[in-house]
Write a protein that holds these residues in place. Structure first.
Motif, mmCIF file in Angstrom:
data_model
loop_
_atom_site.group_PDB
_atom_site.id
_atom_site.type_symbol
_atom_site.label_atom_id
_atom_site.label_comp_id
_atom_site.label_asym_id
_atom_site.label_seq_id
_atom_site.Cartn_x
_atom_site.Cartn_y
_atom_site.Cartn_z
ATOM 1 N N PRO A 25 0.822 -1.215 0.000
ATOM 2 C CA PRO A 25 0.000 0.000 0.000
ATOM 3 C C PRO A 25 0.857 1.267 0.000
ATOM 4 N N VAL A 26 0.387 2.268 -0.696
ATOM 5 C CA VAL A 26 1.085 3.553 -0.762
ATOM 6 C C VAL A 26 0.743 4.371 0.485
ATOM 7 N N ALA A 27 1.777 4.803 1.204
ATOM 8 C CA ALA A 27 1.584 5.627 2.396
ATOM 9 C C ALA A 27 1.695 7.116 2.067
ATOM 10 N N ARG A 28 2.562 7.437 1.099
ATOM 11 C CA ARG A 28 2.714 8.843 0.696
ATOM 12 C C ARG A 28 3.355 8.917 -0.676
ATOM 13 N N THR A 29 3.209 10.076 -1.299
ATOM 14 C CA THR A 29 3.767 10.321 -2.624
ATOM 15 C C THR A 29 4.664 11.546 -2.546
ATOM 16 N N VAL A 30 5.836 11.448 -3.168
ATOM 17 C CA VAL A 30 6.804 12.545 -3.154
ATOM 18 C C VAL A 30 7.105 12.958 -4.593
ATOM 19 N N GLU A 31 7.088 14.272 -4.839
ATOM 20 C CA GLU A 31 7.439 14.790 -6.161
ATOM 21 C C GLU A 31 8.957 14.852 -6.276
ATOM 22 N N VAL A 32 9.500 14.131 -7.273
ATOM 23 C CA VAL A 32 10.942 14.138 -7.514
ATOM 24 C C VAL A 32 11.281 15.239 -8.514
ATOM 25 N N ASP A 39 5.885 6.900 -5.252
ATOM 26 C CA ASP A 39 5.014 6.397 -4.202
ATOM 27 C C ASP A 39 5.844 5.573 -3.238
ATOM 28 N N LEU A 40 5.639 5.815 -1.931
ATOM 29 C CA LEU A 40 6.394 5.124 -0.885
ATOM 30 C C LEU A 40 5.447 4.381 0.043
ATOM 31 N N ASP A 41 5.925 3.276 0.620
ATOM 32 C CA ASP A 41 5.125 2.549 1.601
ATOM 33 C C ASP A 41 5.387 3.136 2.994
ATOM 34 N N ALA A 42 4.851 2.502 4.022
ATOM 35 C CA ALA A 42 4.979 3.008 5.387
ATOM 36 C C ALA A 42 6.426 3.021 5.880
ATOM 37 N N LEU A 43 7.292 2.197 5.275
ATOM 38 C CA LEU A 43 8.708 2.157 5.653
ATOM 39 C C LEU A 43 9.578 2.993 4.722
ATOM 40 N N ASP A 44 8.935 3.807 3.881
ATOM 41 C CA ASP A 44 9.607 4.667 2.899
ATOM 42 C C ASP A 44 10.350 3.891 1.819
ATOM 43 N N MET A 45 9.900 2.682 1.513
ATOM 44 C CA MET A 45 10.415 1.914 0.370
ATOM 45 C C MET A 45 9.605 2.307 -0.859
ATOM 46 N N VAL A 46 10.255 2.378 -2.013
ATOM 47 C CA VAL A 46 9.570 2.751 -3.245
ATOM 48 C C VAL A 46 8.572 1.657 -3.637
ATOM 49 N N VAL A 47 7.332 2.081 -3.851
ATOM 50 C CA VAL A 47 6.249 1.192 -4.285
ATOM 51 C C VAL A 47 6.045 1.326 -5.789
ATOM 52 N N GLY A 48 6.172 2.555 -6.279
ATOM 53 C CA GLY A 48 5.967 2.808 -7.692
ATOM 54 C C GLY A 48 6.463 4.184 -8.084
ATOM 55 N N VAL A 49 6.570 4.364 -9.406
ATOM 56 C CA VAL A 49 7.021 5.643 -9.954
ATOM 57 C C VAL A 49 6.001 6.073 -10.993
#
Length: 111
Positions: A25-32, A39-49
């Motif tokens: 699950p995506v916990a947050r999205t960061v603009e690069v 998209d990052l999960d709860a542990l700040d691992m990349v889920v998607g781009v």
């Protein structure tokens, strides 16, 4: 739950793509960049781009430096670069083109 690369989803109608790294699950999205969101999960691992412009370069080095990402996911991004548009052009030449395309990870690398 898998942590292996899942696929590349391309929407030609809007000129965008989503590179799904895993199914967490995506916990947050960061603009690069203006055209690339991570998209990052709860542990700040990349889920998607998410690529908002198919011709935008994927800033792999910046994503590696800024976020936690598995090396197999980096290898996936490197096979798609410099942009989704260039990858899609080479892929669609052999597979036929479509407005909305999902490319399985097998088409990009062995899953």
């Amino acid at each position: 739950m898998t942590t292996r690369p899942v696929g590349l989803h391309i929407d030609q109608n809007v000129g965008a793509a989503y590179i799904q790294i895993n199914d967490k699950p995506v916990a947050r999205t960061v603009e690069v960049t203006a055209d690339v969101l991570v998209d990052l999960d709860a542990l700040d691992m990349v889920v998607g781009v998410e690529i908002l412009n198919l011709t935008s370069e994927i800033p792999i080095g910046q994503i590696e430096r800024q976020f936690h990402i598995h090396s197999d996911a980096v290898a996936l991004l490197q096979k798609i670069r410099p942009s989704v548009a260039s990858f899609y052009t080479s892929f669609s030449t052999s597979a036929g083109s479509a407005t909305n395309t999902t490319v399985s990870c097998e088409a990009v690398q062995p899953c």
